[in-house]
Design an enzyme around this catalytic site. Structure first.
Site, PDB file in Angstrom:
ATOM      1  N   ASP A 108     -40.827 -22.043 -42.768  1.00 63.36           N
ATOM      2  CA  ASP A 108     -41.516 -20.814 -42.386  1.00 63.36           C
ATOM      3  C   ASP A 108     -41.405 -19.789 -43.512  1.00 63.36           C
ATOM      4  O   ASP A 108     -40.439 -19.815 -44.276  1.00 63.36           O
ATOM      5  CB  ASP A 108     -40.860 -20.178 -41.151  1.00 63.36           C
ATOM      6  CG  ASP A 108     -40.813 -21.128 -39.989  1.00 63.36           C
ATOM      7  OD1 ASP A 108     -41.686 -21.994 -39.886  1.00 63.36           O
ATOM      8  OD2 ASP A 108     -39.863 -20.986 -39.175  1.00 63.36           O
TER       9      ASP A 108
HETATM   10  N1  URA Z   1     -36.944 -24.696 -38.237  1.00 68.42           N
HETATM   11  C1  URA Z   1     -37.497 -23.471 -38.188  1.00 68.42           C
HETATM   12  O1  URA Z   1     -37.468 -22.817 -37.157  1.00 68.42           O
HETATM   13  N2  URA Z   1     -38.082 -23.002 -39.301  1.00 68.42           N
HETATM   14  C2  URA Z   1     -38.116 -23.662 -40.453  1.00 68.42           C
HETATM   15  O2  URA Z   1     -38.654 -23.167 -41.455  1.00 68.42           O
HETATM   16  C3  URA Z   1     -37.545 -24.947 -40.496  1.00 68.42           C
HETATM   17  C4  URA Z   1     -36.958 -25.430 -39.369  1.00 68.42           C
END
Ligand code: URA
Length: 241
Positions: A108
Site C-alpha cells: 500500500d
Molecule cells: N498488508 C497490508 O495491509 N498492506 C500491505 O501493503 C501489505 C500487506
C-alpha cells in the site's frame, strides 16, 4: 572450415553468475548436479544464457545478464505500481536503472519496507503465485495493546469480508507492536486483520520476503540482489525442491 558451436561454455556462464569458481562449476557439472532445460548437462556443454534454463541442484541459476532484480526500501507515500495515473511518485521512479523493472507484488502507499523490482517475469511469477506461498513478514504498530486472545485469533485465522485468512505466525515483541508473517497476498490484508481485532494499524513495515531481508537499507534506498540472495529467494519460491 567448421563452425564454432553456438553459445557459451556452461562452466563459464555459471561462474559468471556467481555460482562458484570455474573449477567448482566444472565439478558441479561432472557430478551431474547441473541441468540444462531439465536434462543433466555434460562438461563442454554450451548454453544460450538468454533462453536456456539452467538449474544447479534443481534450483534455477540466474545466468542471463539482461535479467536484473533489485530490492527497494519503499518509503511511505510512494505507489508500488509501475505507473500512476495521478502522477504520484512510484517505486519505479526511485530505482534509477537502464532496465525496465516492475514491482513484484504490491505494498500500500502508506506501507513501508522491502519490495523487489525485476524484469525476470518467471521469478516474479514464482514469488507471487499463491500456490508457492512465499512468506512475507511485517512489523505492525497498532492502536492499543492486543490481548493474547486477539493475537491467537490472528494466528488461527480470522474472518474478513473476502473469507478466512490462512493461519499466520504472529507474535507481540512489545506492547502495541505485532510481528505478523503471512503467505497470502490479499489486498490490505494485514491492516484488515488488525482492524478485525479492533487494533487498527498505525504503521506497517515489511521486513522480509521469503528468505530475503535487509536491515541496512534506509527508506528510499535500493540495491541489486547478489547471486546468493537470488538463489535463496528462488528456493523460497520453489516448493518441494
Ligand atoms: N498488508 C497490508 O495491509 N498492506 C500491505 O501493503 C501489505 C500487506
Amino acid at each position: 572450415m567448421t563452425d564454432l558451436p553456438a553459445g557459451q561454455r556452461l562452466q563459464k556462464v555459471l561462474a559468471h553468475a556467481g555460482v562458484g569458481s570455474r573449477r567448482v562449476c566444472e565439478d558441479l557439472i561432472a557430478d551431474g548436479r547441473v541441468t540444462v532445460n531439465d536434462e543433466v548437462a555434460e562438461l563442454g556443454r554450451r548454453v544460450d544464457p538468454e533462453s536456456d534454463v539452467v538449474r544447479v541442484d534443481g534450483v534455477i541459476a540466474h545466468i542471463d545478464p539482461t535479467r536484473r532484480t533489485v530490492v527497494l526500501n519503499k518509503p511511505v507515500g510512494v505507489i508500488s505500481t509501475a505507473q500512476d495515473t495521478h502522477g504520484r511518485q512510484t517505486v519505479v521512479d526511485l530505482v534509477d536503472v537502464a532496465e525496465r523493472l516492475y514491482p513484484v507484488g504490491r505494498l500500500d502507499a502508506d506501507t513501508e519496507g522491502l519490495i523487489l523490482l525485476t524484469n525476470d517475469g518467471a521469478l516474479a511469477h514464482r514469488l507471487t503465485h499463491p500456490s508457492h506461498g512465499v512468506e512475507k513478514e511485517y512489523l505492525a504498530s497498532v492502536d492499543g495493546n492486543p490481548s493474547r486472545l486477539a493475537v491467537r485469533s490472528l494466528r488461527d485465522g480470522i474472518e474478513l469480508d473476502d473469507g478466512m485468512t490462512a493461519p499466520a505466525k504472529v507474535s507481540s515483541p512489545s506492547p502495541g507492536l505485532l510481528r505478523i508473517t503471512i503467505h497470502e497476498g490479499r489486498n490490505r490484508q494485514v491492516r484488515r486483520m488488525c482492524d478485525a481485532i479492533g487494533h487498527p494499524v498505525t504503521r506497517l513495515v515489511r521486513v522480509r520476503i521469503g528468505s530475503f531481508t535487509d536491515r541496512q537499507l534506509a527508506p528510499g534506498e535500493w540495491r541489486d540482489l547478489d547471486p546468493a540472495e537470488l538463489d535463496q529467494l528462488e528456493r523460497s519460491a520453489t516448493p518441494d525442491r
